[in-house]
Design an enzyme around this catalytic site. Structure first.
Site, PDB file in Angstrom:
ATOM      1  N   ILE A   1       0.830  -1.203   0.000  1.00 14.19           N
ATOM      2  CA  ILE A   1       0.000   0.000   0.000  1.00 14.19           C
ATOM      3  C   ILE A   1       0.869   1.259   0.000  1.00 14.19           C
ATOM      4  CG2 ILE A   1      -0.244   0.231   2.516  1.00 14.19           C
ATOM      5  CD1 ILE A   1      -3.009   0.769  -0.143  1.00 14.19           C
TER       6      ILE A   1
ATOM      7  N   ASP B   1     -11.025  -6.328   6.411  1.00 19.11           N
ATOM      8  CA  ASP B   1     -10.017  -5.378   5.929  1.00 19.11           C
ATOM      9  C   ASP B   1     -10.527  -4.654   4.684  1.00 19.11           C
ATOM     10  OD1 ASP B   1      -7.040  -4.417   5.978  1.00 19.11           O
ATOM     11  OD2 ASP B   1      -7.409  -5.072   3.933  1.00 19.11           O
TER      12      ASP B   1
ATOM     13  N   LYS C   1      -5.802   2.933   7.145  1.00 19.60           N
ATOM     14  CA  LYS C   1      -6.971   2.248   7.699  1.00 19.60           C
ATOM     15  C   LYS C   1      -6.667   0.767   7.916  1.00 19.60           C
ATOM     16  CE  LYS C   1      -8.236  -0.384   4.133  1.00 19.60           C
ATOM     17  NZ  LYS C   1      -8.549  -1.833   4.193  1.00 19.60           N
TER      18      LYS C   1
ATOM     19  N   SER D   1      11.535  -2.552   8.425  1.00 19.69           N
ATOM     20  CA  SER D   1      12.465  -3.608   8.820  1.00 19.69           C
ATOM     21  C   SER D   1      13.197  -4.180   7.613  1.00 19.69           C
ATOM     22  CB  SER D   1      11.713  -4.726   9.550  1.00 19.69           C
ATOM     23  OG  SER D   1      10.684  -5.248   8.728  1.00 19.69           O
ATOM     24  N   ARG D   2      12.618  -3.931   6.427  1.00 21.21           N
ATOM     25  CA  ARG D   2      13.324  -4.335   5.208  1.00 21.21           C
ATOM     26  C   ARG D   2      14.453  -3.354   4.923  1.00 21.21           C
ATOM     27  NH1 ARG D   2       7.908  -4.830   1.394  1.00 21.21           N
ATOM     28  NH2 ARG D   2       6.778  -6.313   2.711  1.00 21.21           N
TER      29      ARG D   2
END
Length: 308
Positions: free
Chosen positions: A15, A170, A92, A38-39
């Protein structure tokens, strides 16, 4: 002209790449100055950090953060940013629970910073006109059909099946964000949640709502649809039927059909810039409240296992 808002993105998943980064680049009110993930991934050689704490401790000036992480970890990140005096944009759903979002809102008010609970589907091309059209008519009934293929839209996203990940809600919460924006207030009367035997969140749901005067609102959610996808809201009124198709992009009324421009995230960032400039917050939790009510009151049934 005011200086651009120096913003950092936290979480560099799909996203963020598909929507947040292009929208920030296209809006002169913002200047992307850092990323957190974290990548080991950097955007245009900008400063990159593995944690938000590292960014906040670094010599990088930022005014705001956009949190694009899964909702289960968003509270801690938002609380860190607010405590550091930064404005916060929440992807969201705004959090994993209603209570944590309410606490963040109180903390943001005390800190004098903006907190924005974003609902991108409200900025779909037909939604504003649908809201205006319905405001002049009496709603008789409404139907929401939100059916899609989870393997297409959320491949390999295990977090979405965990508690707090919402499962089929979701995408379903996108529909509820539109419905709570264009319809009279409504509440849940019954729900049936279908949970795969190997998952903690539903893959489908059937929900019945009512407005305060008893007007029925039905919602059909399913993540198992293949082929053409369905993102439709149909509202019967005393002045004819309104349909919002393609997730709110295409509006049909007795006067005709019109398709709006895809500016969902552009609209979100334009609004966020206004909120920051005006020193105010926008934290609407109505869609999340209805999802929470579904989990609270819904009847659970076990269905076949789901594997990506």
């Amino acid at each position: 002209m005011a200086d651009p808002i120096k913003i950092a993105i936290v979480g560099l998943g799909k996203i963020a790449h598909d929507q947040h980064l292009p929208s920030i680049r296209a809006n002169c009110a913002f200047n992307l100055v850092a990323t957190v993930s974290s990548r080991n991934e950097s955007i245009n050689k900008l400063p990159h950090f593995e944690t938000l704490g590292e960014l906040l401790a670094a010599d990088v000036a930022i005014d705001a953060v956009a949190l694009c992480t899964p909702p289960q970890v968003r509270y801690t990140l938002a609380a860190q940013a607010i405590a550091a005096g930064k404005h916060v944009f929440l992807e969201k759903p705004p959090g994993a629970t209603l209570a944590e979002v309410a606490l963040l809102d109180r903390n943001a008010e005390a800190a004098g910073v903006t907190l924005f609970a974003s609902w991108h589907s409200r900025y779909a091309g037909g939604v504003a006109q649908a809201r205006h059209w319905l405001s002049e008519r009496n709603v008789k009934r409404a139907s929401i059909v939100w059916r899609e293929d989870v393997r297409v839209w959320h491949p390999g996203q295990d977090w979405i099946w965990e508690p707090g990940g919402l499962g089929v809600f979701d995408p379903g919460i996108n529909a509820l964000s539109i419905a709570t924006h264009i319809l009279p207030p409504f509440f849940l009367t019954s729900a049936r949640l279908s949970l795969p035997a190997n998952r903690a969140a539903p893959i489908a749901a059937d929900l019945q709502f009512e407005t305060g005067d008893g007007t029925p609102v039905h919602m059909d959610l399913d993540w198992r649809q293949t082929g053409p996808q369905s993102w439709d809201i149909i509202v019967e009124t005393d002045g004819g039927t309104l349909t919002l198709a393609k997730g709110g992009a295409v509006l049909t009324t007795p006067e005709g059909t019109q398709a709006g421009e895809d500016r969902e995230y552009a609209g979100l960032y334009a609004h966020f810039a206004e909120l920051v400039r005006d020193g105010v917050r926008d934290v609407d939790t109505a869609p999340l409240q209805l999802v929470a009510d579904a989990f609270l009151r819904g009847h659970r049934e076990t269905v076949d296992e789901f594997h990506d």
